[in-house]
Design a protein around this motif. Structure first.
Motif, short mmCIF file in Angstrom:
data_model
loop_
_atom_site.label_atom_id
_atom_site.label_comp_id
_atom_site.label_asym_id
_atom_site.label_seq_id
_atom_site.Cartn_x
_atom_site.Cartn_y
_atom_site.Cartn_z
N ILE A 1 0.98 -1.18 0.08
CA ILE A 1 -0.05 -0.07 -0.06
C ILE A 1 0.87 1.19 0.02
CG2 ILE A 1 -0.23 0.27 2.41
CD1 ILE A 1 -3.48 0.16 0.57
N LEU A 2 1.83 1.16 0.65
CA LEU A 2 2.86 2.43 0.43
C LEU A 2 3.59 2.55 -0.78
CD1 LEU A 2 4.22 4.15 2.71
CD2 LEU A 2 6.01 2.40 3.26
N ARG A 3 3.50 1.56 -1.55
CA ARG A 3 3.92 1.81 -3.17
C ARG A 3 3.00 2.34 -3.79
NH1 ARG A 3 7.21 -3.53 -2.87
NH2 ARG A 3 9.44 -3.04 -2.44
N GLU A 4 1.77 2.22 -3.32
CA GLU A 4 0.61 2.41 -4.16
C GLU A 4 -0.04 3.81 -3.95
OE1 GLU A 4 -2.41 -0.42 -3.66
OE2 GLU A 4 -1.30 -1.98 -4.58
N ILE A 5 0.55 4.40 -2.76
CA ILE A 5 0.21 5.58 -2.62
C ILE A 5 0.20 6.87 -3.59
CG2 ILE A 5 0.67 7.79 -0.73
CD1 ILE A 5 0.46 5.76 1.52
N ASP A 6 -0.75 7.67 -3.77
CA ASP A 6 -0.71 8.47 -4.79
C ASP A 6 -0.14 9.93 -4.25
OD1 ASP A 6 -1.33 10.44 -6.85
OD2 ASP A 6 -3.25 9.60 -7.16
N ILE A 7 0.94 10.31 -4.92
CA ILE A 7 1.52 11.34 -4.14
C ILE A 7 0.55 12.77 -4.12
CG2 ILE A 7 2.52 12.08 -6.49
CD1 ILE A 7 4.82 12.11 -3.20
N SER A 8 -0.39 12.73 -5.12
CA SER A 8 -1.33 14.01 -5.14
C SER A 8 -2.24 13.82 -3.88
CB SER A 8 -2.08 14.01 -6.16
OG SER A 8 -2.93 12.88 -6.35
N ASP A 9 -2.66 12.71 -3.21
CA ASP A 9 -3.21 12.53 -1.98
C ASP A 9 -2.58 13.22 -0.87
OD1 ASP A 9 -5.65 11.29 -3.09
OD2 ASP A 9 -4.76 9.32 -2.74
N LEU A 10 -1.47 13.52 -0.69
CA LEU A 10 -0.76 14.01 0.09
C LEU A 10 -0.94 15.61 0.38
CD1 LEU A 10 2.72 12.14 0.29
CD2 LEU A 10 0.48 11.56 1.26
N SER A 11 -1.45 16.25 -0.80
CA SER A 11 -1.78 17.47 -0.58
C SER A 11 -3.06 17.79 -0.14
CB SER A 11 -1.76 18.06 -2.13
OG SER A 11 -2.58 17.55 -2.77
N LEU A 12 -3.84 16.85 0.27
CA LEU A 12 -5.11 16.92 0.81
C LEU A 12 -4.86 16.71 2.35
CD1 LEU A 12 -7.27 15.27 -1.71
CD2 LEU A 12 -6.59 17.56 -1.50
N TYR A 13 -5.82 17.20 3.36
CA TYR A 13 -5.82 16.83 4.79
C TYR A 13 -6.50 15.41 4.79
CZ TYR A 13 -5.12 21.50 6.42
OH TYR A 13 -4.38 22.93 6.62
N PRO A 14 -6.01 14.65 5.91
CA PRO A 14 -6.53 13.21 5.84
C PRO A 14 -7.93 13.32 6.64
CG PRO A 14 -5.22 13.87 7.86
CD PRO A 14 -5.01 15.20 6.68
N ASP A 15 -8.85 12.27 6.46
CA ASP A 15 -9.99 12.04 7.11
C ASP A 15 -9.88 12.46 8.56
OD1 ASP A 15 -12.34 11.55 8.41
OD2 ASP A 15 -12.29 9.37 7.54
N PRO A 16 -10.52 13.49 9.00
CA PRO A 16 -10.44 13.76 10.50
C PRO A 16 -10.92 12.58 11.30
CG PRO A 16 -12.08 15.30 9.49
CD PRO A 16 -11.37 14.44 8.37
N ASN A 17 -11.82 11.96 10.86
CA ASN A 17 -12.67 10.99 11.75
C ASN A 17 -12.05 9.44 11.50
OD1 ASN A 17 -14.29 12.77 12.95
ND2 ASN A 17 -15.40 12.91 10.98
N CYS A 18 -11.00 9.16 10.68
CA CYS A 18 -10.68 7.90 10.27
C CYS A 18 -11.41 6.97 10.05
CB CYS A 18 -9.67 7.51 11.76
SG CYS A 18 -8.17 8.38 11.76
N LEU A 19 -12.61 7.23 9.31
CA LEU A 19 -13.62 6.36 8.90
C LEU A 19 -13.41 5.04 8.44
CD1 LEU A 19 -16.88 8.63 7.96
CD2 LEU A 19 -16.19 7.32 10.14
#
Ligand SMILES: *Cc1c(COP(=O)(O)O)cnc(C)c1O
Length: 349
Positions: free
Chosen positions: A43-61
């Motif tokens: 999953i670490l290899r698959e992480i899309d770098i563009s997702d890192l510019s967004l805040y994470p889910d505050p509620n960890c749903l």
């Protein structure tokens, strides 16, 4: 006058075990020597770098759904933290009035007293007996009791029925810190469902081999959980951690296999230390608590360190300064540790 708040100025801060950065054998902070689930790397290899510019889910749903599934409860009963240490700090802030107290055992996880002092709240300390056991304390007047089970640094597991009685008698919130519970024979999860004043915390740092991602969670009644959500930092668990924790928890088999390997090695080291005449405590964790024979704990600690083997020595209290704690590493690391012990014993006598 100091510019620093008095409780902080006077604070004796928590000192984590050393992180030597060479090729030392590191048996001092109860990390897991085995790799986490292979899914974590995928999953670490698959992480899309563009997702890192967004805040994470505050509620960890998504992560909470996995945890709720694992423990057969609803997601309102789950809170996720930046390590279970964060949850301990939030619990003090959420459940304890300024003029009330936080209770804990001594010796136990030394962070409890530090977190209490940071909040400038009084302590209610319950001392363990000479064998590091305790009777259920009565008439406590704290509003939160932090109970590590299995306990650290002793590794001793307190039976579930005793803790059930504790929860029945206690007026405040009983937080059962289960950081090591995957190495134990039993657990107190059901008490979190049965008692409205019980919360249990779990960590991905030990059994799941993921201390580096900082993830812990707790299970309790929706009321207790909701209070933690009200006061946490908005984005307390980062995006990468949420993703990695989710797949690690889904792969119970890898965690179980690593735990079994560690327990096997633990039993072997237990036998060897016992054969040396050391006083060794029955452990239900990934470490052993022991009192050496014929050599002072402090000296043995130093001599091992000279050989680049790091274990843990708690010099701060007269209750712990005759003892040592060694994390169970790989079998090969533990043979190196045991060989070093033999060498030290032979050169000392
Ligand atoms: C290691 C440990 C923790 C901390 O766990 P994190 O999830 O890494 O913050 C909590 N309690 C006890 C007793 C521990 O030993």
């Amino acid at each position: 006058m100091s510019k620093i708040r008095k409780s902080v100025f006077e604070l004796e801060e928590y000192i984590p075990g050393e992180q030597p950065n060479d090729d030392a054998i590191k048996l001092n902070t109860n990390e897991n020597p085995y790799l986490p689930s292979p899914e974590v790397l995928d999953i670490l290899r698959e992480i899309d770098i563009s997702d890192l510019s967004l805040y994470p889910d505050p509620n960890c749903l998504e992560l909470r759904k996995v945890i709720a599934d694992l423990h057969q409860c609803s997601i309102d009963q789950i809170f996720v933290g930046n390590g279970s240490d964060e949850i301990l700090a939030l619990a003090i802030r959420a459940y304890v009035e300024r003029d009330s107290k936080v209770g804990y055992l001594a010796p136990s996880y030394s962070l409890y007293s530090v977190l209490t002092e940071i909040e400038d709240i009084e302590h209610e300390v319950v001392f363990l007996d000479d064998g590091f056991n305790f009777k259920i304390p009565e008439n406590l007047d704290s509003s939160l009791f932090l109970l590590a089970n299995p306990n650290a640094p002793t590794g001793i597991f307190m039976d579930v029925e005793s803790i059930n009685c504790f929860a029945d008698n206690y007026k405040g919130v009983l937080l059962i810190d289960e950081a090591y519970v995957d190495f134990a024979e039993d657990n107190c999860l059901d008490l979190a469902f049965k008692h409205s004043n019980v919360i249990i915390t779990r960590s991905l740092s030990k059994s799941y081999s993921l201390a580096g991602i900082r993830c812990g969670y707790c299970v309790g009644s929706a009321d207790l959980i909701n209070a933690l959500y009200k006061i946490k930092d908005s984005y307390n668990v980062n995006y990468i951690t949420q993703e990695l924790a989710r797949v690690a928890l889904l792969d119970q088999a890898t965690m179980r296999a690593n735990v079994e390997a560690i327990k096997e090695t633990r039993n072997l080291v237990f036998e060897k230390l016992t054969d040396l005449g050391y006083e060794v405590y029955e452990s239900q964790t990934n470490f052993l608590w022991f009192k050496p024979l014929g050599i002072k704990a402090a000296k043995l600690f130093e001599l091992l360190k000279e050989r680049n083997i790091y274990i843990r020595y708690f010099s701060a209290s007269s209750r712990t300064d005759d003892y040592l704690r060694v994390t169970i590493g790989t079998a090969s690391e533990m043979f190196t540790f045991l060989d070093a012990l033999d060498e030290i014993i032979n050169s000392e006598s």
